[in-house]
Design an enzyme around this catalytic site. Structure first.
Site, short mmCIF file in Angstrom:
data_model
loop_
_atom_site.label_atom_id
_atom_site.label_comp_id
_atom_site.label_asym_id
_atom_site.label_seq_id
_atom_site.Cartn_x
_atom_site.Cartn_y
_atom_site.Cartn_z
N GLY A 31 0.81 -1.22 0.00
CA GLY A 31 0.00 0.00 0.00
C GLY A 31 0.84 1.26 0.00
O GLY A 31 0.55 2.21 -0.73
N LYS A 54 -5.33 -12.13 -2.88
CA LYS A 54 -5.70 -13.41 -3.52
C LYS A 54 -7.02 -13.95 -3.01
O LYS A 54 -7.64 -14.79 -3.66
CB LYS A 54 -4.64 -14.48 -3.19
CG LYS A 54 -3.37 -14.41 -3.96
CD LYS A 54 -2.42 -15.53 -3.55
CE LYS A 54 -1.85 -15.35 -2.15
NZ LYS A 54 -0.94 -14.22 -2.00
N ASP A 83 -0.63 -20.84 -0.05
CA ASP A 83 -0.41 -19.68 -0.92
C ASP A 83 -0.27 -20.12 -2.38
O ASP A 83 -0.85 -19.53 -3.29
CB ASP A 83 0.85 -18.94 -0.45
CG ASP A 83 1.28 -17.83 -1.39
OD1 ASP A 83 0.56 -16.81 -1.47
OD2 ASP A 83 2.31 -17.99 -2.08
N LYS A 95 -2.81 -19.58 -5.74
CA LYS A 95 -2.40 -19.04 -7.04
C LYS A 95 -2.76 -20.00 -8.17
O LYS A 95 -3.22 -19.58 -9.23
CB LYS A 95 -0.90 -18.73 -7.01
CG LYS A 95 -0.59 -17.52 -6.13
CD LYS A 95 0.89 -17.37 -5.84
CE LYS A 95 1.14 -16.13 -4.97
NZ LYS A 95 2.50 -16.13 -4.40
#
Lengths: 365, 365
Positions: free
Chosen positions: A19, A121, A224, A228
């Site tokens: 961010g 995600k 993770d 993906k």
């Protein structure tokens, strides 16, 4: 030509590693692209928000200190949607959080004409129902949704896959090394030359260097990578129900799954070093190295995440640092894949994927 | 939302290897994307053209036989522009030729609101004046110009470089193997394992297999690579005047530059085999292989095209077939580059870059 938007209203949520980098890139974009004019109208982190009832600008260059000094309790998500949906122009929400609550709200934003850009995600690798809701809501609301950085950070993975599909190619297989953490760890543990260290020592070192999540189990469980693979498989046309539908080889010993803290986990991990060290030795005898990969065969529908052995000359064996590599096998490309390799993590490169998505929307409004 | 175009008018010029593949992909796109409606209003090859005064559709599925049976003498370019500029909607010209005449006319098309998509390198690697004219004309005419396939066929090279630049990254160095022909030739001549053949024999074989231009000198002179380097350097912000401003190592022996035919060239080439074989031997003694690469250092402004030696483990040494590889070194990516590798030639993959560019425009109108 159709009349084009003169202004777009940007709402930025989250100011962590990605961010903060995104804010800098947004400031650059606002200066380098005069049209449409970029107006930051909403900025929030978990416990603070900043916006004006008349949608007047928040100074992008000073957004962080302004949030610090002038911010107040953030409104609930439905109120954020209400505020944004009456803005006097097109609104784009940039969700730089990892919030599941935000992810679950994307359909509501999109239905109300509010576009979404995010490296998060969670929404795209959640239930298949949520996936469908997101895209039908965008279509119904005339809004856009982009998530390039949800796989491979700023590398052009999602856009490339979309273009293959949209131009009519048949993607047959996607494979690669999708986790910068796993890449770094296995490159150290099972190097091309010389002897790697003890597994538990390499995990501890990687954590100290900031290459793993605070609790390394969040990397070692392979989820993770499964997330993906889920995203890429769905984009290629395979309706995978959820990441848990994919067989994942977790690198967390069964006995340590219930360890109550990451400290306890790391303390007991040496007792299990022999498991991976045996695998490394066997691979070495075959003149190979061990890597943690994900793959999905679009034609058969089979997906898999876990350890595999690779010849030392194989591109997947040869990665450096925490690089990712993704191979797309398609009908048009034939026997040799289209390959993209590079940094798959890091604030600046991940933010670049987000900023690139914003550019895609700016061109279309 | 701004009202969006309901129809786009497509003019396709050229029906060679890329052109024929593009027509198939265009037919797929017209069927798979209902909006905006894709209308083929003009189709031409070098000596035939087909169009209707009322801009009514040419059946995309039968465009080639229709051109054969109903085509007539093609109009001059100014008349093509006149015809297209009064079409009742946005017009996109897809130039699948290698024509220098077409390339020189792009500014005129663009000024008149007609967008250009092309794999043709000529316009973008011609004079810097033409380069500038193209982009200022597009801006003045509110038209688009895309040329993804001018480098690396359908791989996302140009779009990736543009995104790096537009999001504010600093590209420092671009290097790679940009010619499928040179890749194929050098992989055979200087292989990772075993002994390569004689240079002149490999050139003849590659020509027989269709890997080189009809006159192999058009590949061996290195100009194709210099053109691609020129395009990438300009996109990265370096105003290279023309490809001839780049030092290029031609693999055509001086004495054979004036050979009157490719046959004479190939017949005399064995007399010069010793030159490259000496280089290969020297590289082999250093445990390296020889490859033909291009690079441009954006910071110093230095560019170079020619032979270099690489360690056998280097990704550039490890390419297979006629693959290309391109490394982008940037400030954000740091020491390790963003790499894209895959087929850099072939009708279907080149056409895919063209179709992908068309998609980009369709999203914006």
């Amino acid at each position: 030509m159709a009349p084009t938007a003169k202004e777009v209203y940007i709402a930025v949520i989250g100011a962590g590693g990605v961010g903060a980098c995104f804010l800098k890139q947004l400031a650059y974009l606002a200066k380098s692209r005069p049209s449409p004019r970029i107006r930051l109208c909403y900025f929030a982190i978990i416990d603070r928000a900043l916006y004006h009832d008349d949608y007047s600008d928040i100074d992008i260059d000073n957004a962080l200190p302004l949030l610090e000094s002038n911010g107040f309790d953030p409104p609930q998500i439905p109120n954020v949607i209400k505020y944004l949906s009456t803005a006097p122009g097109r609104v784009i929400v940039v969700d730089n959080t990892a919030s599941g609550l935000m992810a679950a709200s994307y359909p509501e934003f999109l239905k109300n004409g509010i576009s979404i850009i995010t490296p998060n995600k969670k929404a795209f690798s959640g239930s298949y129902q949520l996936w469908q809701d997101i895209f039908t809501s965008a279509s119904a609301g005339g809004s856009f949704v982009y998530h390039e950085s949800s796989v491979g950070a700023g590398m052009p993975i999602i856009s490339t896959l979309n273009e293959l599909v949209e131009t009519g190619d048949q993607v047959t297989l996607i494979e690669g090394l999708f986790s910068g953490t796993m890449s770094f760890l296995l490159n150290k543990f099972s190097p091309l030359e010389g002897q790697g260290g003890k597994w538990s020592v390499e995990v501890k070192k990687a954590r100290e260097l900031g290459y793993t999540e605070p609790d390394p189990r969040d990397d070692l469980n392979g989820l993770d990578v499964a997330r993906k693979i889920t995203i890429l498989a769905r984009l290629a046309g395979l309706p995978i129900e959820s990441p848990s539908a994919i067989p994942v080889q977790s690198l967390i010993p069964k006995e340590l799954q219930t360890a109550t803290s990451s400290e306890e986990f790391l303390q007991k991990l040496p007792d299990f070093d022999h498991i991976l060290e045996k695998e490394r030795e066997e691979a070495r005898k075959a003149n190979k190295v061990v890597r943690f990969v994900g793959k999905v065969d679009i034609m058969s529908g089979e997906a898999k995440v876990g350890l595999e052995w690779f010849e030392k000359s194989h591109p997947i064996a040869n990665l450096q640092g925490s690089d990712n590599i993704i191979n797309f096998y398609t009908k048009r490309y034939g026997d040799l894949p289209l390959t993209i390799r590079g940094a798959g993590a890091g604030g600046d490169v991940t933010a670049m994927g987000v900023t690139g998505d914003l550019l895609k929307i700016l061109r279309q409004v």
